[in-house]
Design a protein around this motif. Structure first.
Motif, PDB file in Angstrom:
ATOM      1  N   SER A 223       0.829  -1.211   0.000  1.00  0.00           N
ATOM      2  CA  SER A 223       0.000   0.000   0.000  1.00  0.00           C
ATOM      3  C   SER A 223       0.858   1.253   0.000  1.00  0.00           C
TER       4      SER A 223
ATOM      5  N   LEU B 229       1.886   2.611  -3.439  1.00  0.00           N
ATOM      6  CA  LEU B 229       0.892   3.414  -4.169  1.00  0.00           C
ATOM      7  C   LEU B 229       0.345   4.555  -3.318  1.00  0.00           C
TER       8      LEU B 229
ATOM      9  N   LEU C 199      -1.393   4.323  -0.674  1.00  0.00           N
ATOM     10  CA  LEU C 199      -2.773   3.997  -0.331  1.00  0.00           C
ATOM     11  C   LEU C 199      -2.908   3.650   1.145  1.00  0.00           C
ATOM     12  N   LEU C 200      -1.942   4.076   1.948  1.00  0.00           N
ATOM     13  CA  LEU C 200      -1.995   3.745   3.365  1.00  0.00           C
ATOM     14  C   LEU C 200      -3.206   4.388   4.018  1.00  0.00           C
TER      15      LEU C 200
ATOM     16  N   GLU D 278      -5.547   6.320   6.852  1.00  0.00           N
ATOM     17  CA  GLU D 278      -5.264   7.449   7.727  1.00  0.00           C
ATOM     18  C   GLU D 278      -4.660   6.885   9.009  1.00  0.00           C
TER      19      GLU D 278
ATOM     20  N   ASP E 176      -2.682  12.890  -2.689  1.00  0.00           N
ATOM     21  CA  ASP E 176      -3.948  13.217  -3.339  1.00  0.00           C
ATOM     22  C   ASP E 176      -3.732  13.900  -4.677  1.00  0.00           C
TER      23      ASP E 176
ATOM     24  N   ARG F  40      -1.905   9.862  -9.048  1.00  0.00           N
ATOM     25  CA  ARG F  40      -3.083   9.300  -9.726  1.00  0.00           C
ATOM     26  C   ARG F  40      -2.732   8.754 -11.102  1.00  0.00           C
TER      27      ARG F  40
ATOM     28  N   ARG G 161      -0.920   5.437 -10.252  1.00  0.00           N
ATOM     29  CA  ARG G 161      -1.847   4.399  -9.812  1.00  0.00           C
ATOM     30  C   ARG G 161      -2.648   3.883 -11.010  1.00  0.00           C
ATOM     31  N   GLY G 162      -2.561   2.613 -11.236  1.00  0.00           N
ATOM     32  CA  GLY G 162      -3.344   2.042 -12.334  1.00  0.00           C
ATOM     33  C   GLY G 162      -2.661   2.209 -13.674  1.00  0.00           C
TER      34      GLY G 162
ATOM     35  N   GLU H  97      -9.841   6.638 -17.660  1.00  0.00           N
ATOM     36  CA  GLU H  97      -9.117   7.527 -16.764  1.00  0.00           C
ATOM     37  C   GLU H  97      -7.684   7.760 -17.262  1.00  0.00           C
TER      38      GLU H  97
END
Ligand SMILES: Nc1ncnc2c1ncn2[C@@H]1O[C@H](COP(=O)(O)OP(=O)(O)OP(=O)(O)O)[C@@H](O)[C@H]1O
Ligand SMILES: [Mg+2]
Lengths: 336, 319
Positions: free
Chosen positions: A54, A57, A59-60, A62, A88, A93, A96-97, A127
């Motif tokens: 995580s 990316l 994505l940890l 909070e 953010d 972004r 990611r992906g 996206e």
């Protein structure tokens, strides 16, 4: 530096701050992922495998923080220090992906139940490909699904996740993850929730992806059998530390950490017949809030000495890439 | 879908019959003699018992209970809702006069509470743990616990009496030529009714949204590189929507039932107001009809909720 390295995690530490207590979920973790290679991260439940993935990316959850270390991504002209990127922001972004994709343990819950599978794959395509049209994305989704071995993909694309079986959902997840030709695929125990035959199919799929797309795969698992079959490199984690790291041959043939050795002794090995001795690791994993002061494995270790009770050993390189965190690794190696 | 709706409508009929019966029994058990509200007290004092009996006979109050029940039911089926005991007006006319007012008020209140409740609930969930979240939680608590009449009186004091921006009460006046003039009357009552409903919707949306935000597919959505609004609205809220729709759907009966307190404070000529007057006056045919109307709307609301849930959640199938 090795040209094939696409991701380098160096001395990464992440802590959780829950209930006013600090949990050092991962500590000074280092590993590298290379193009066209599979890195397996193994270890018992709670050792920090998912947290490491995580973190890559950003994505940890909070209440957690990257305390120190680097996550260097080499997929662009200039290396990117992911740990410094705004979690953010637009840059992460895009990554990611688009450049680093991730698939998760439980395909039952990882897809949104209210959208069709096709919508969810197209959403990702649209996206990351700004000038793609909706019908093109849908067509691509059908292609991806059928490439992942889903029959009648042109109809299935319009079905909802609950109409898919577990194995098919995971295929759909992989189709989605691979849709934008990522340079790295992070797979967090992608087959734990699936039965053995489906597991084998999914792994075959991932192995092909690695070869066809030259993608780097970071495969998280606690299954040593999977490691033997798929890994090019292995990182063994214990209680937030990478205790041993190297190529699959080095680590599996000449385990230098008592934990790796114990882990290997605790699973049956195919082809060795039914008379092999299987020994579970003695003791149990310590409470993360009440850790041993020195080496984390010391209370369960057969090789433990006075020194092991004082501090966690530093990384030591044995040969080539093979490194270990153990004061007594020489004795461990001698015992082979 | 259509056949499901028809089947549901058919199953409503026996339910309605049972409810009608219960309402009828309930009203039957009320202690006061309805005759006393049809004739002035002096007249009763001067009337001979025979004359009184004659009067009862004429009004059908003497026949056996079950006969009166079916009589009443048959009337309803023919669109004859009976007559008000207080002034002999047909109940149909009373309801036709009061219902538009109640629908107007409730519709605005429902609109206010849905828009604000859902928006603030999501905001609160997305920013959980922040000062915004705590402030909204406190406001929600205040909104739920402070009674409507208190809010109502404060608003009247401030906006009607001191500032003179809005009328004190009522709904419409003969000299009004545009809806805007009438609209000024609905602002305060709709706001009061809306606020108390907003608090509930907000708390519900918040918890439903928090629930959705903790689901695994939200992490998938983030890992796909989607922008925040897609993650929160298209993935999070879209899934959180189902329970919120259920809650709002079950508020639909207020559309016809009205709000007793708010209609009283603002002299709003709606069903809630009519209901109170009818209960006070033991005007039981009217009370029964209003109760029946509300209950029918409740049954309809539950059907509407089921159909809506099936429309927004593909996992729900109407059987
Ligand atoms: N959301 C969270 N909040 C608090 N602590 C967490 C959270 N996620 C993980 N942790 C802690 O971080 C540590 C590492 O957890 P992690 O999920 O990475 O384990 P894992 O190796 O992936 O285990 P598993 O094989 O069970 O998935 C654990 O001590 C865990 O308690
Ligand atoms: Mg995990």
């Amino acid at each position: 530096m090795n040209q094939d390295i696409i991701l380098e995690v160096k001395d990464l530490s992440v802590s959780f701050y829950t209930d006013n207590r600090k949990n050092n979920a991962i500590r000074n973790v280092s590993f590298v992922a290379q193009r066209g290679k599979t890195l397996c991260i193994v270890g018992e439940s709670g050792c920090g495998k998912s947290v490491s993935a995580s973190a890559i990316l950003r994505l940890l959850p909070e209440l957690s923080r990257i305390e120190n270390g680097e996550i260097k991504y080499y997929g662009r002209e200039e290396p990117i220090n992911i740990e410094k990127v705004d979690p953010d922001g637009d840059l992460i972004r895009e990554i990611r992906g688009g450049e680093i994709a991730m698939i998760f343990q439980d395909p039952m819950t990882a897809l949104n139940p209210v959208y069709t599978v096709g919508y969810q794959i197209s959403e990702m395509l649209l996206e990351h490909n700004k000038d793609m049209k909706k019908d093109e994305a849908m067509k691509k989704s059908v292609e991806l699904l059928s490439a992942m071995g889903i029959p009648q993909a042109d109809q299935r694309v319009n079905e909802y996740p609950h109409q898919f079986s577990g194995g098919m959902r995971q295929r759909a997840m992989i189709a989605m993850a691979m849709s934008c030709n990522p340079k790295i695929l992070l797979a967090d125990e992608p087959t734990t929730a699936l039965d053995v035959t489906v597991q084998a199919q999914i792994f075959e799929l991932m192995d092909n992806l690695k070869k066809d797309y030259d993608a780097a795969i970071v495969l998280i698992t606690h299954d040593m059998g999977v490691v033997t079959e798929l890994a090019d490199n292995v990182s063994v984690m214990y209680m937030g530390y990478v205790v041993e790291d190297g190529t699959v041959d080095e680590v599996l043939r000449t385990p230098a950490h008592p934990y790796t050795k114990a882990l290997l002794a605790s699973i049956p090995i195919l082809g060795r017949g039914r008379n092999q001795k299987i020994e579970p690791i003695r003791g149990s994993t310590p409470d993360p809030f009440n850790r041993p002061p020195g080496c984390q494995f010391e209370p369960r270790c057969d090789y433990a000495t006075e020194k092991c009770r004082e501090a966690m050993p530093e990384r030591e390189f044995i040969s080539g890439e093979h490194n270990v965190r153990c004061y007594c690794y020489k004795e461990v190696l001698k015992d082979e | 879908m259509l056949s499901y709706i028809i089947r549901r409508l058919l199953t409503m009929i026996p339910m309605l019959l049972v409810i009608c019966f219960l309402i009828f029994v309930g009203m039957e058990l009320m202690p006061t003699d309805p005759i006393s509200y049809m004739v002035g007290p002096e007249q009763i004092a001067n009337m001979t018992p025979e004359k009184l009996e004659e009067m009862r006979e004429a009004l059908g109050l003497n026949r056996p209970f079950i006969v009166r029940f079916f009589e009443w039911l048959g009337g309803i089926a023919r669109g004859d809702f009976g007559y008000s005991l207080t002034n002999g007006q047909p109940i149909k006319d009373i309801i036709a006069a009061k219902l538009p007012a109640t629908i107007e008020l409730s519709l605005y209140a429902l609109l206010i509470s849905t828009v604000f409740g859902v928006f603030l609930g999501i905001l609160s969930a997305v920013k959980r743990g922040s000062t915004t979240d705590s402030a909204l939680t406190v406001l929600g608590m205040v909104g739920i616990s402070i009674p409507e009449f208190f809010f109502g009186l404060v608003m009247i004091l401030v906006f009607a009496i001191n500032l003179k921006w809005l009328p004190i009460g009522g709904r419409t006046l003969p000299e009004y030529t545009s809806y805007w003039q009438q609209f000024r009357h609905v602002i305060m009552p709709a706001t009061i009714l809306g606020i108390s409903m907003t608090a509930g919707v907000m708390r519900y949306s918040r918890s439903s949204m928090l629930d959705a935000l903790n689901r695994d597919f939200l992490k998938t959505a983030r890992a796909k590189g989607l922008p925040k609004w897609r993650i929160y609205i298209l993935h999070g809220f879209r899934v959180a929507l189902t329970p919120v729709v259920v809650l709002i759907g079950f508020r639909l009966p207020t559309l016809v039932g009205g709000s007793v307190v708010v209609e009283q404070i603002f002299q709003w000529p709606g069903i809630g107001d009519a209901f109170v007057t009818a209960v006070r006056g033991n005007n039981y045919p009217l009370v029964m009809m209003i109760a029946l109307l509300t209950v029918t709307m409740m049954l309809a609301a539950s059907l509407i909720v089921d159909v809506l849930t099936a429309l927004i959640d593909p996992r729900v199938r109407l059987e």
